[in-house]
Design an enzyme around this catalytic site. Structure first.
Site, PDB file in Angstrom:
ATOM      1  N   ASP A  40       3.418  15.224  20.903  1.00  0.00           N
ATOM      2  CA  ASP A  40       2.812  14.404  19.959  1.00  0.00           C
ATOM      3  C   ASP A  40       1.565  14.933  19.382  1.00  0.00           C
ATOM      4  O   ASP A  40       1.128  15.999  19.725  1.00  0.00           O
ATOM      5  CB  ASP A  40       2.096  13.320  21.198  1.00  0.00           C
ATOM      6  N   GLN A  69       6.076  13.793  25.018  1.00  0.00           N
ATOM      7  CA  GLN A  69       6.238  13.399  23.537  1.00  0.00           C
ATOM      8  C   GLN A  69       5.484  15.025  22.893  1.00  0.00           C
ATOM      9  O   GLN A  69       4.467  15.212  23.521  1.00  0.00           O
ATOM     10  CB  GLN A  69       5.473  12.322  22.919  1.00  0.00           C
ATOM     11  N   HIS A 118      -1.650  13.922  16.254  1.00  0.00           N
ATOM     12  CA  HIS A 118      -2.298  12.938  15.383  1.00  0.00           C
ATOM     13  C   HIS A 118      -3.236  13.651  14.386  1.00  0.00           C
ATOM     14  O   HIS A 118      -3.879  14.454  14.815  1.00  0.00           O
ATOM     15  CB  HIS A 118      -2.991  11.865  16.356  1.00  0.00           C
ATOM     16  N   HIS A 163       0.607   9.586  12.998  1.00  0.00           N
ATOM     17  CA  HIS A 163       1.266   9.848  14.150  1.00  0.00           C
ATOM     18  C   HIS A 163       2.352  10.668  13.909  1.00  0.00           C
ATOM     19  O   HIS A 163       3.412   9.907  13.179  1.00  0.00           O
ATOM     20  CB  HIS A 163       1.492   8.591  14.809  1.00  0.00           C
ATOM     21  N   ARG A 186       7.642   4.726  30.676  1.00  0.00           N
ATOM     22  CA  ARG A 186       7.786   3.238  29.955  1.00  0.00           C
ATOM     23  C   ARG A 186       8.925   2.817  30.915  1.00  0.00           C
ATOM     24  O   ARG A 186       9.755   3.534  31.229  1.00  0.00           O
ATOM     25  CB  ARG A 186       8.279   3.388  28.706  1.00  0.00           C
ATOM     26  N   LYS A 189       7.086   3.881   8.843  1.00  0.00           N
ATOM     27  CA  LYS A 189       7.104   5.372   9.316  1.00  0.00           C
ATOM     28  C   LYS A 189       8.527   5.997   8.821  1.00  0.00           C
ATOM     29  O   LYS A 189       9.462   5.287   8.265  1.00  0.00           O
ATOM     30  CB  LYS A 189       7.509   5.689  10.761  1.00  0.00           C
ATOM     31  N   CYS A 195      -1.721   8.273  21.597  1.00  0.00           N
ATOM     32  CA  CYS A 195      -2.862   7.994  20.418  1.00  0.00           C
ATOM     33  C   CYS A 195      -3.977   7.465  20.636  1.00  0.00           C
ATOM     34  O   CYS A 195      -5.045   8.163  20.297  1.00  0.00           O
ATOM     35  CB  CYS A 195      -2.012   7.206  19.321  1.00  0.00           C
TER      36      CYS A 195
END
Length: 642
Positions: free
Chosen positions: A385, A383, A387, A516, A365, A470, A336
């Site tokens: 991902d 991900q 945004h 997100h 991670r 979320k 992000c």
RNA sequence: GCCGGAUUAGCUCAGCGGUAGAGCAACGGUUUCGUAAACCGUAGGUCGCGGGUUCGAAUCCCGCAUCCGGCUCCA
């Protein structure tokens, strides 16, 4: 973010809502129980004095009683045992305890024999409502969770007692000499337990808190009959056959090798095809939903993550910083902040919003070693991902768009996901950033959309991200463990922290809102769940090998090769098997490789320009004209049919 | 990371103090065959790694690694 889906083999009980638990996570579990549960409707508790309020299915009740029988057996064998909690759980029950003896699986037969004695004795479960003082006195005498008075007080039971609401009814259950502080509910007597078995051991922390003492947890399961117990274990065996780690090796999809590192899977050619197909499908959706693809690097300045707040919030699960010419960089733990920089790359007007960015962003991670699991829990993952930067007015529509995209994708797989509104737990001070008003605004958008669409959901207190609430989607693996997949997160905080702006129609500067979102969550995890969902028998569009062409004799090789050329033109992944094996053997190999379509070419087919089609699902489908087969195949792939 | 268990040929597993075994797969040869296994043969393992006990260790003990089941964590 992390996610799961519904891949249960029919025989394993479906996952079940944990709303009760989720809504009140602060409760000290045990004392009694409250958890999820297989089967059907709750049975009313048997009337006895002041009836217990706990709602449990008959199977849960049976298992809860079996947990007490386990406790009875354990305290017979090891009278020093200090008991904590013993609830029924999805697959059975457990009891947490502390004792000097370290229980091992070798102890199971001994414990089970002792349990069998208790069951044979037909001990009634007697409920007794007592005053707090009476309960405290018994606890101080070591009499709770035991069969006799003891020198040491029943420490965990006393602690639980102290956590029970002051006005709550306090009840005890006794069978034989064993007395337990317990909210209920139980079967009438121990003989009602038809069949049970201890299954495994683990440790647990008292009340699930790492800072508390570590207890020994004994798991078991129980059913009303031996037949059901046997069926349960048979179903478990069956479920294990679809384990993505096993299928991943068998079908040569991926490999996690110590030479590369734990939690760092390598996708083999066949697995890579599946991932590519998943990505292609998502890319089409991104186009449909108006996203702009962006790319960001694998490392970035640690300052970026200081600003966002990820660092040091999650410093312990990030890898150490890398130093480059005196500046510190992080192996990317989140995408992000980089997408935020993309937004900030130019001045934005309200006319430009919403800006939707998307990337297959690989993040790293430092997951704990004990947590690693095939493809579903890894240390480096990608991900899908996205945004979205929008005005507060656009927020709701954008949120709905994310939800629609997730639903469209899940439907492609026939995934049955569970949905959870993840909120912050205000008790956990310092775990969150942002103003109360922003949190409330974000939560109200999520709730409104969920309610409008009548989306079945649970609420998870304390499950929010540190920057906002979320909506999470969970899927389930072959052993019914839940994993987070899709997520939609509303965030007022990061745009403020990064001082993002847009010029409104009023000419003034405003702060945008961010969403997100991810559909797969982690592509690796999603792949693992897809493998289990289909048990390795992928629909044609995903199958690494879509068609296997096999000849009866060498005579048909020219015709088969011509067919192969046509398949290649259609970009169909096909393999020719023209060896000297008998057709039965070729079919068996293809079937074991889970190839969706097998095409048998003998003299008759070559002669008539036809193919003999066999599908993995339906077996021999007879012959059809070559062109009909190609048309059917192409259509099935195009529509991503199941 | 914590507790427990596991680790023998590419895979599934047997052997559990006395010179490493089977089936499948692989490889070589023979077989040209119609919808889930043709036949014969060959090769393949410092029994996860490192130490220790023993005349002798795949087998017993201690460390470590990895995996499995839980626990804790999960932006």
């Amino acid at each position: 973010m992390h996610l799961r889906s519904d891949l249960n083999p029919p025989s394993v009980p479906p996952p079940h809502s944990t709303a009760r638990l989720d809504e009140r996570p602060g409760l000290p579990l045990c004392y009694a129980v409250l958890m999820s549960q297989p089967n059907s409707n709750p049975d009313p508790a048997p009337p006895s004095g002041e009836a217990p309020k706990v709602v449990m299915t008959s199977l849960e009740r049976l298992r809860h009683s079996t947990a007490h029988v386990l406790a009875t057996a354990v305290t017979t064998l090891w009278p020093d045992a200090q008991l904590a909690a013993g609830p029924p759980v999805e697959q059975g029950f457990y009891y947490d305890m502390q004792l000097a003896h370290r229980i091992t699986p070798e102890d199971f037969p001994k414990i089970e024999a002792e349990m069998a004695k208790v069951i044979a004795a037909k001990q009634p479960f007697v409920r007794k409502v007592v005053s707090r003082d009476e309960a405290m006195a018994l606890g101080n005498a070591g009499r709770l969770g035991s069969q006799t008075d003891r020198a040491e007080a029943s420490k965990f039971k006393l602690d639980i007692l102290n956590r029970i609401a002051p006005d709550a009814v306090i009840s005890l259950y006794q069978n034989g000499e064993f007395i337990d502080l317990c909210e209920g509910v139980h079967v009438s007597d121990t003989s009602k337990i038809g069949a049970f078995k201890l299954t495994h051991l683990s440790s647990s922390y008292y009340l699930g808190d790492e800072k508390n003492p570590q207890l020994q947890r004994v798991y078991g399961t129980a059913f009303a009959s031996k037949k059901q117990l046997d069926e349960h274990f048979a179903a478990l065996e069956e479920a294990k056959r679809r384990d993505h780690r096993k299928l991943g090796a068998e079908l040569h999809l991926f490999q996690v090798d110590a030479r590369v590192g734990s939690g760092l899977p390598v996708l083999l050619p066949k697995g890579a095809i599946i991932r590519r197909e998943l990505e292609r499908m998502i890319e089409e959706k991104l186009f449909d939903f108006g996203y702009h693809p962006v790319y960001s690097p694998h490392i970035g300045s640690v300052d970026l993550y200081r600003t966002s707040g990820h660092y040091p919030f999650y410093a312990e699960s990030m890898y150490d910083t890398l130093k480059i010419e005196e500046r510190e960089f992080l192996l990317k733990p989140m995408n992000c902040p980089m997408h935020i920089q993309a937004y900030a790359s130019e001045l934005r007007s309200y006319r430009d919003l919403p800006q939707r960015y998307a990337e297959f962003g690989t993040v790293y991670r430092k997951e704990q070693s004990g947590e690693l699991n095939g493809l579903v829990r890894v240390r480096g993952f990608t991900q899908d991902d996205g945004h979205i930067f929008c005005t507060p007015e656009q927020l709701e529509d954008e949120f709905r768009g994310c939800l629609r995209m997730i639903q469209e994708v899940m439907n492609l797989f026939g995934f049955n996901t569970k949905c959870r509104i993840s909120l912050r737990d205000k008790v956990k001070e310092g775990k969150y950033v942002g103003s109360d008003e922003d949190w409330a605004r974000a939560e109200s958008v999520i709730r409104k959309v969920v309610e409008d669409l009548k989306l079945e959901h649970t609420v998870g207190l304390g499950e929010a991200a540190f920057y906002g609430p979320k909506l999470d989607f969970m899927a389930y693996d072959c052993l019914n463990r839940s994993w987070q997949i899709a997520t939609i997160q509303v965030d007022f905080g990061l745009p403020q922290r990064f001082e993002l702006e847009y010029t409104g129609s009023d000419g003034a500067k405003h702060t945008p809102v961010m969403i997100h979102r991810a559909v797969f969550g982690s592509i690796e995890r999603f792949m693992g769940l897809v493998i289990e969902h289909f048990a390795g028998s992928f629909p044609v569009w995903l199958a690494p090998e879509q068609v296997r062409v096999m000849t009866i004799t060498e005579e048909q090789i020219p015709y088969a090769e011509a067919l192969m050329a046509e398949l290649k033109k259609l970009r169909v992944r096909a393999k020719l098997e023209s060896g000297r094996d008998k057709i039965g053997a070729k079919i068996r190999d293809a079937q074991l490789d889970k190839v969706p379509y097998m095409v048998v070419i003998g003299a008759k087919e070559a002669e008539a320009d036809k193919v003999a089609l066999r599908s993995r699902k339906a077996g021999d489908e007879g012959t059809l004209p070559r062109t009909d087969f190609l048309a059917r195949l192409a259509e099935e792939i195009r529509t991503r049919a199941l």
